[in-house]
Write an enzyme that holds these catalytic residues in place. Structure first.
Site, PDB file in Angstrom:
ATOM      1  CG  ASN A 180      -7.967  -4.556   1.119  1.00  0.00           C
ATOM      2  OD1 ASN A 180      -7.246  -3.175   1.167  1.00  0.00           O
ATOM      3  ND2 ASN A 180      -7.617  -5.645   1.101  1.00  0.00           N
ATOM      4  CG  HIS A 184      -2.485  -1.280  14.801  1.00  0.00           C
ATOM      5  ND1 HIS A 184      -2.542  -2.455  14.176  1.00  0.00           N
ATOM      6  CD2 HIS A 184      -2.328  -1.451  16.228  1.00  0.00           C
ATOM      7  CE1 HIS A 184      -2.274  -3.434  15.371  1.00  0.00           C
ATOM      8  NE2 HIS A 184      -2.023  -2.745  16.427  1.00  0.00           N
ATOM      9  CG  HIS A 200      -1.811  -1.076   1.386  1.00  0.00           C
ATOM     10  ND1 HIS A 200      -3.323  -0.852   0.462  1.00  0.00           N
ATOM     11  CD2 HIS A 200      -1.880  -2.397   1.639  1.00  0.00           C
ATOM     12  CE1 HIS A 200      -3.874  -2.078   0.833  1.00  0.00           C
ATOM     13  NE2 HIS A 200      -3.071  -2.743   1.359  1.00  0.00           N
TER      14      HIS A 200
HETATM   15 FE1  HDE Z   1      -2.294  -4.717   5.506  1.00  0.00          FE
HETATM   16  N1  HDE Z   1      -0.624  -3.959   5.735  1.00  0.00           N
HETATM   17  N2  HDE Z   1      -1.612  -6.721   6.042  1.00  0.00           N
HETATM   18  N3  HDE Z   1      -4.109  -5.661   4.878  1.00  0.00           N
HETATM   19  N4  HDE Z   1      -3.049  -3.002   4.801  1.00  0.00           N
HETATM   20  C1  HDE Z   1      -0.414  -2.662   5.764  1.00  0.00           C
HETATM   21  O1  HDE Z   1       0.906  -1.554   7.397  1.00  0.00           O
HETATM   22  C2  HDE Z   1      -0.677  -6.868   6.652  1.00  0.00           C
HETATM   23  C3  HDE Z   1      -4.499  -6.936   4.848  1.00  0.00           C
HETATM   24  C4  HDE Z   1      -4.180  -2.803   4.579  1.00  0.00           C
HETATM   25  O2  HDE Z   1      -3.176   3.244   4.178  1.00  0.00           O
HETATM   26  C5  HDE Z   1       0.917  -2.448   6.215  1.00  0.00           C
HETATM   27  O3  HDE Z   1       1.110   0.677   7.679  1.00  0.00           O
HETATM   28  C6  HDE Z   1      -0.582  -8.314   6.976  1.00  0.00           C
HETATM   29  C7  HDE Z   1      -6.090  -7.263   4.635  1.00  0.00           C
HETATM   30  C8  HDE Z   1      -4.435  -1.513   4.128  1.00  0.00           C
HETATM   31  O4  HDE Z   1      -1.501   3.174   5.534  1.00  0.00           O
HETATM   32  C9  HDE Z   1       1.592  -3.740   6.933  1.00  0.00           C
HETATM   33  C10 HDE Z   1      -1.629  -8.960   6.478  1.00  0.00           C
HETATM   34  C11 HDE Z   1      -6.282  -5.994   4.427  1.00  0.00           C
HETATM   35  C12 HDE Z   1      -3.029  -0.842   4.505  1.00  0.00           C
HETATM   36  C13 HDE Z   1       0.324  -4.749   6.576  1.00  0.00           C
HETATM   37  C14 HDE Z   1      -2.581  -7.782   5.845  1.00  0.00           C
HETATM   38  C15 HDE Z   1      -5.366  -4.826   4.524  1.00  0.00           C
HETATM   39  C16 HDE Z   1      -2.312  -1.978   4.531  1.00  0.00           C
HETATM   40  C17 HDE Z   1       1.893  -1.705   5.651  1.00  0.00           C
HETATM   41  C18 HDE Z   1      -2.099 -10.303   6.499  1.00  0.00           C
HETATM   42  C19 HDE Z   1      -7.768  -5.560   4.433  1.00  0.00           C
HETATM   43  C20 HDE Z   1      -2.660   0.609   3.927  1.00  0.00           C
HETATM   44  C21 HDE Z   1       2.089  -0.308   6.199  1.00  0.00           C
HETATM   45  C22 HDE Z   1      -2.455 -10.731   7.723  1.00  0.00           C
HETATM   46  C23 HDE Z   1      -8.645  -5.773   5.384  1.00  0.00           C
HETATM   47  C24 HDE Z   1      -2.785   1.284   5.193  1.00  0.00           C
HETATM   48  C25 HDE Z   1       1.230  -0.275   6.898  1.00  0.00           C
HETATM   49  C26 HDE Z   1      -2.605   2.662   4.872  1.00  0.00           C
HETATM   50  C27 HDE Z   1      -1.112  -1.833   5.112  1.00  0.00           C
HETATM   51  C28 HDE Z   1       0.351  -5.972   7.078  1.00  0.00           C
HETATM   52  C29 HDE Z   1      -3.653  -8.039   5.349  1.00  0.00           C
HETATM   53  C30 HDE Z   1      -5.582  -3.508   4.316  1.00  0.00           C
HETATM   54  C31 HDE Z   1       2.717  -4.322   6.654  1.00  0.00           C
HETATM   55  C32 HDE Z   1       0.442  -9.066   7.754  1.00  0.00           C
HETATM   56  C33 HDE Z   1      -6.649  -8.430   4.731  1.00  0.00           C
HETATM   57  C34 HDE Z   1      -5.624  -0.539   3.548  1.00  0.00           C
HETATM   58  O5  HDE Z   1       1.626  -3.556   8.395  1.00  0.00           O
END
Ligand code: HDE
Length: 689
Positions: A152, A343, A79
């Site tokens: 999402n 978060h 993202h």
């Molecule tokens: Fe994320 N995801 N994600 N994700 N995600 C990040 O956090 C992660 C997942 C989503 O505009 C990171 O600050 C893991 C699902 C959005 O700043 C990180 C898993 C969904 C955004 C991270 C998922 C999301 C992130 C990278 C699997 C939809 C952008 C930078 C368990 C429900 C937030 C950050 C923004 C961002 C980890 C799966 C949505 C690395 C480990 C499912 C919208 O922490």
């Protein structure tokens, strides 16, 4: 200064007032160093003689250059590419029956929010219009602390357990040996991952559908994806899924257009969002919840903890409970959109987690990632991340600490500070985790109830209209067609024969693979019409953008009339012509040209209108560009309007005849103007295909 409002009363301006304390206005000011020393010279470094070496003692040069050298921070691992906006959220009716969350009780309260939209795979500078999932993250600055809904635009996910996330992302990101391709899933490692991880099947159907190429960030749904919990004052819990429904409806680009936009305007979505807010066309999303009673947890033919499953809306209706309005652009991209830290673990009383293993893993990952991205544990003190309610605890020090905590006591329990800060009881708003009973052996296993990977993939496929199915097949042809490994291609064909045999056969044909040998197609005729964006009722032309092709001698009366009706419908228009400057109508009316055929392109508009007037049409006809412009818009199924003489350009562009049913409208009188607006509201005219 810890919080903007110790009294706890929050309104839509609370965050803005807090941010005001950090906004700096350099306008009309004298230049200084960061120490406040006035600077007399900013273009020449301090040298020993005009042609001599620069001197170490030049503190101004050193400070300026050092700051510049450190201007970048790590981009988000996923993202990275995002766009943000401020706004507010308002609940329609008290949700007391289901949750005690305060921001969901009082319809008169406007809770400030910041939303960040994003693509997943591309780098910070990648194009907006690529095929990808869009992130839809909302930070609610509530009186009980920040609540983050990090969702999402697709309601399910690729994997079921967070431990597989690094593998998924390694597979979709540019391949590590040559860093190719940027912001694309059409490559070997991604499809190798898909074919070897069957749980991706349902999400892939969405990823290859039109949902992954939205027309605008204002025209896509948002989903919390996971099952969460609502908990009310009595401690009664419901399982809940969160939805955002765009007031403008769900609309998408077509793939050819999306690829061209990536070159013509990589900032297409960012600019669209910015301009909509700038012109007071505030993006609006209704907030919906699906609720399942605790005792109904096992009454479904899918596991409600499985993030690769949705709750069909026909089975569990979406209750619309509020609205979000985005009404303010950020002042500074880095300070706000880049530094905001979301978060899923930022919750408020009344909202709790389920045991979805994907959600559980996310609860670890998000704080962890901010530590490297934002450089330490005090990122909550950055202006955009600060709650608007007070925050007090014994956490101290660390990189970039801004709060000054006086006094000797920074531990709990204590007597020297009267044991403060002291934990709050539940009645005082203290967060108490829902007391779910859990019982089990420590195992590294997936529940049997998570093993059906194909029924809902098939449900999605069954629910698509013919044109949506065609788009999905074409997307498979593109994506898997770009895969070099014939073996991986064949594996994909075999995998999707579990979803639908015809689909798998079509994929095989397009990519030159063998027809599927596996005949395990899942058997279900079930459909969920709510999944088809083509069947959605919202049809409006509001905020759409139309190109008016005109040159000297255009029919001014006609153009004025069209512009009037556009204004009434909330449509914006730009004059596209051969040169910039002014053009003059047949009746000597002058208008300014907004774009030329070099600076604009049909892919950047929702519809095209060729103004009448013989002289204008003759001039346009003489340029291939205008013919191409109209032809391309037609091939992208967009509404085309033309004044009487403009029909000549349509003919040259290969468009047979006027046919309002196919979105090709003759502009003659007021009635035809209305027909054109209706054609724009329809978005695309698939009948041409
Ligand atoms: Fe994320 N995801 N994600 N994700 N995600 C990040 O956090 C992660 C997942 C989503 O505009 C990171 O600050 C893991 C699902 C959005 O700043 C990180 C898993 C969904 C955004 C991270 C998922 C999301 C992130 C990278 C699997 C939809 C952008 C930078 C368990 C429900 C937030 C950050 C923004 C961002 C980890 C799966 C949505 C690395 C480990 C499912 C919208 O922490």
């Amino acid at each position: 200064m810890v919080s903007e409002n110790e009294s706890g009363k929050i309104n839509e301006h609370s965050k803005n007032r807090q941010l005001d304390q950090y906004r700096a206005d350099d306008n009309g000011k004298k230049m200084t160093t960061n120490q406040g020393l006035r600077i007399s010279e900013d273009e020449h470094s301090l040298k020993a003689g005009t042609r001599g070496p620069t001197l170490m003692e030049d503190f101004h040069f050193r400070e300026k250059m050092t700051h510049f050298d450190h201007e970048r921070i790590p981009e988000r691992i996923v993202h990275a590419r995002g766009s943000g906006a401020h706004g507010y959220f308002q609940v329609y009716e008290p949700m007391t029956e289901f949750t005690k969350a305060k921001f969901l009780q009082d319809p008169s309260v406007k809770t400030p929010v910041f939303v960040r939209y994003s693509t997943v795979a591309g780098s910070r500078g990648s194009a907006d219009s690529v095929r990808d999932v869009r992130g839809f993250s909302t930070k609610f600055y509530t009186e009980e602390g920040n609540y983050d809904l990090v969702g999402n635009n697709i309601p399910v996910f690729f994997i079921q357990d967070a431990i597989k996330f690094p593998d998924l992302i390694h597979a979709v990101k540019p391949e590590p040996h040559n860093e190719i391709p940027q912001a694309a899933s059409a490559h070997d490692t991604f499809w190798d991952f898909v074919a070897n991880n069957e749980e991706t099947a349902h999400m892939i159907m969405w990823h290859l559908s039109d949902r992954a190429i939205p027309r605008s960030l204002r025209m896509m749904e948002g989903f919390g994806v996971h099952t969460f919990r609502f908990v009310n004052e009595e401690g009664v819990s419901h399982f809940v899924k969160f939805h955002w429904k765009p007031v403008l409806g769900v609309k998408s680009l077509v793939w050819d257009e999306a690829q061209k936009i990536a070159g013509k305007n990589p900032d297409f979505h960012r600019q669209d969002l910015w301009e909509a807010i700038d012109t007071d066309n505030y993006p609006e999303f209704e907030f919906g919840v699906q609720l399942i009673k605790e005792e109904d947890e096992f009454n479904f033919d899918f596991d409600i903890l499985d993030p690769t499953k949705l709750w069909p809306e026909e089975q569990v209706p979406v209750k619309i409970i509020g609205k979000m309005v985005l009404n303010q652009n950020p002042d500074n991209f880095f300070a706000e959109t880049e530094q905001i830290a979301f978060h899923p673990g930022h919750v408020v009383p009344g909202i709790d987690f389920s045991n979805d293993p994907l959600l559980q893993g996310r609860l670890f990952s998000y704080t962890d990632t901010q530590l490297s991205r934002l450089g330490g544990p005090n990122f909550h003190e950055l202006p955009i991340n600060r709650p608007v309610c007070p925050f007090h605890n014994n956490q101290r020090d660390g990189m970039h600490r801004m709060t000054i905590n006086p006094g000797p006591v920074s531990y709990h329990k204590n007597s020297l500070a009267g044991n403060s800060p002291v934990p709050a009881s539940e009645a005082e708003g203290g967060y108490a985790h829902y007391q779910e009973k859990v019982d089990g052996r420590k195992v590294r296993q997936r529940s049997e109830s998570f093993k059906d990977h194909y029924s809902q993939a098939k449900l999605f496929w069954n629910s698509m209209t013919e044109v949506e199915k065609e788009h999905i097949i074409a997307a498979f042809h593109f994506e898997v067609g770009k895969v070099k490994s014939k073996d991986v291609q064949q594996q994909v064909v075999e995998m999707f024969s579990n979803v639908d045999l015809e689909l798998a056969e079509a994929i095989a044909k397009g990519v030159g693979a063998n027809p599927p040998s596996n005949k395990n197609e899942v058997e279900t005729e079930l459909t969920s019409p709510a999944l088809s964006q083509e069947l959605m009722k919202v049809k409006t032309a509001a905020t759409r953008k139309v190109a008016i092709l005109a040159a000297d001698g255009f029919n001014g009366t006609e153009v004025n009339q069209v512009l009037e009706s556009f204004k009434a419908a909330g449509i914006t228009a730009e004059i596209v012509s051969i040169n910039r400057g002014m053009i003059t109508s047949a009746t000597e009316q002058q208008v300014e040209v907004d774009q030329t055929f070099l600076t604009a392109d049909s892919v950047l508009y929702d519809a095209v209108y060729v103004a009448g007037g013989q002289e204008s049409v003759d001039a346009l006809k003489a340029t291939k560009n205008s013919i191409f412009f109209v032809n391309e818009a037609y091939n992208h199924f967009k509404a085309i309007g033309a004044g009487k003489e403009g029909a000549e350009i349509l003919t040259k562009a290969g468009i047979g005849s006027f046919d309002p049913n196919a979105g090709v409208v003759a502009i003659a009188d007021e009635k035809s103007g209305t027909a054109f607006i209706e054609a724009i509201a329809k978005h695309r005219h698939w009948i041409r295909a």
